[in-house]
Design an enzyme around this catalytic site. Structure first.
Site, PDB file in Angstrom:
ATOM      1  CB  CYS D  81      -0.856   0.015   1.260  1.00 12.91           C
ATOM      2  SG  CYS D  81      -2.632   0.128   1.117  1.00 12.91           S
ATOM      3  CG  MET D 118      -5.951  -1.551   0.370  1.00 12.02           C
ATOM      4  SD  MET D 118      -7.127  -2.874   0.436  1.00 12.02           S
ATOM      5  CE  MET D 118      -6.780  -3.780   1.792  1.00 12.02           C
ATOM      6  CD  GLU D 119      -5.438   3.965   2.657  1.00 11.88           C
ATOM      7  OE1 GLU D 119      -6.119   3.495   1.585  1.00 11.88           O
ATOM      8  OE2 GLU D 119      -4.068   4.216   2.519  1.00 11.88           O
ATOM      9  CG  ASP D 133      -9.209  -6.058  23.612  1.00 15.89           C
ATOM     10  OD1 ASP D 133      -8.667  -7.188  23.802  1.00 15.89           O
ATOM     11  OD2 ASP D 133      -8.773  -4.928  23.866  1.00 15.89           O
TER      12      ASP D 133
END
Lengths: 162, 162, 162, 162, 162, 162
Positions: D81, D118-119, D133
């Site tokens: 990237c 992609m970001e 999480d």
């Protein structure tokens, strides 16, 4: 006299070159550090922060996350700091409108050969910088101040209270 | 009244959620920001720092490098900051022994859609934290204080002087 | 009832503020986590990936390296995750052309006070994102799906199998 | 036939070696990418998340910050990237309790030679991993699913809608 | 014969896929690695460096800090390297004007399951690259050379001297 | 004479303090830098690498990815380097068994105010370090050597060929 002072700068060797201090022979002990600091803000900025916390636009929530994440990256920022796995980290941010500031307290714990003072101080600094960033459209005269180590326990040098 | 203040918190959308502000339509202009701050140190620490600068154990040299490197990573530390390629960065660190502190000044320049205030403030903060780290064996009562934006030029909101 | 649920969100303190959970008193035990996930790709993308693996243009090789490197940086990405030195990490990537997807499995081991579930899940995620990146000129309709924890052993909460 | 497919893998050169694609001759255009994805959670986890959003323990607030910060580091995670200064980034996280999932949408804008797909996908992935999480003490069977590019505008290849 | 050689490449599994080697069963021992290397510079560059060290423009001071900071980030740069908390790190940079080079030595110590060879080699490499950066306006023909492991102690494979 | 040499060290100001050079007034031009270097390996290591490339255990594939990723992070490693968005990056790794080394070539292109020499040199360095890491179980006597700038075009200082 300067001679003996320089000795005390533990991050430099006898030739005056920067080093990461050798902790090979130090004991792993439980350690805790607490740092505090604050940012002085205008009444308008204070109001915006307080409104956000209660309702929407949670400035302090973002600053807290930024501070915790920075604590974990202290060794990347401070050149001679050891990388230390941490046991816990918490950052408290408290508006004190009557005094015109928001206070940050960061407590870090670890079991290690060196203490976590720098981690706690870094957490406070980045949390306050983040508040600055989010309020700077309202107030550019904010001042970050009084960042210091409040308390430290564990390690050979003994406990410390400011 | 709180209602309208919250509007001003540009890093949150209408729902109160944190965002990276949209600068699509902003002009690229030349910008400059200057931040200052200082660390209050004991006479012993001051002496050690001054001895080192002159002779060996260059505390300020290490702190300057740390500050410059941190400036470049501001967008990693401050959650809602835009990543900005920079034109220049310099950090000046000056001992002021008669007042008992070391002063840091960071000047950052760029051509961009947003300013570099946070970069300058981050550079000052990390340089001062690095001084703390290197002097903490001598003095744990150092205080980082008075970090603020001194001056800013460029951008739509106009020039700013503290 | 919401009251008691919130208690279970271990990453927040009694005031509702995000914290890095305190593991000071937890035992260091051997731990292992395995996560899986997959990316659904077009026949054309699958063919390109399979051709590359055999001969040239090793998509899966690049994705595997990206995944392993991301595993090591999990604590930088996930705000409240502890930084954990790891014992091992492996990522398996398997083309399943008859089902139209590529499957990723990531196994991470450590000796520590907290587990490595997030590391394994992060490894799977970044490996799959990397496949997306390399195949997106062929297929923009790829879907990353079914990322979950497959298995976990070690630690006080006992073993887990999905 | 495999031969010609491999040609399309633009991240490899004629020898099959991974490269960062050359964009020297591409035009800077305004670009926008929107990615979505979701995490399937148990009723207990959903309840905890929803309670927190309203009152305390703001899971989605932390996940949003984590996602935005990850967007800025996409080029560090995805090997081939390009690093891209961004114009804006926002991540919306919406509980859909009747369907049992939380949905993430990430919109990224830039002016550049390559797009920000992609970001956007990375922002969605890390926001969802962060939710995992924070809820994993309640529910280990959460599944991250359906991460895909929803829309993309700008650039030579034209607009895309999933 | 190639078959058995490949076995020795410990960073690949039986299928030839890259892995982070499993050190679960290895003992924590005290380890030390020392790497050296050098950069060949023109007489003009050497003179500038030497002038700076004595008086102002401390090239070697900056390079030393860069090298130490890189040592701590070795696991981010070298894909299959384990992240290792370190006990100490020092980098010595010595001008050898009669031979036309500056020599870098990096010594790293840790207590761990794997050694710190890569850390020491990375420290040397980045310190020398930094010297290149700072002198390249004077001399573009500098050559970085002879980077190798000088010595290694601790660990199952025994001591090593080049 | 030393006096005038120091002037040439462009990364220091008149006081001898390190700075990130001001490029505000420089033109954006198209730039290209090519760096080369090599690692001298034993016949056993060479054989393992060559076997892997052909069949399994792709050392050079991993090293190439590591090098490209490091190129993007050059400004984080080299203190006074500007952060530069890049147009392209490629790293070629070639076994030269008859001479006993593997050669790395890194070509980086950008449109910017400063060149990409340091990026190309960093890519070569980290690719070679990665080869070292993966072969060190076979051969600890490998030597990284002859890293230099081969060619550079674009920018005010004109073209350069080693």
């Amino acid at each position: 006299m300067a001679e003996e002072q320089v000795q005390k700068l533990t991050h430099f060797d006898e030739a005056g070159d920067a080093i990461m201090v050798d902790v090979s022979d130090k004991q792993v002990t439980e350690r805790r550090a607490e740092a505090v600091g604050r940012i002085r803000v205008s009444p308008e900025a204070m109001e915006a922060v307080m409104a956000g916390t209660v309702k929407k636009g949670d400035v302090l929530g973002v600053a807290r996350v930024a501070g915790i994440m920075a604590v974990k990256r202290t060794a990347e920022l401070i050149p001679l700091c050891h990388l230390l796995p941490l046991d816990s980290c918490r950052i408290d941010l408290k508006e004190v409108p009557e005094k015109g500031y928001i206070e940050a307290t960061c407590v870090v714990r670890n079991h290690g050969k060196t203490g976590v003072e720098m981690e706690a101080l870094t957490g406070v600094s980045v949390a306050l910088l983040t508040i600055y960033d989010m309020c700077k459209a309202i107030d550019k005269r904010m001042v970050i101040e009084e960042i210091h180590l409040a308390e430290k326990t564990g390690g050979k040098s003994g406990d410390f209270h400011f």
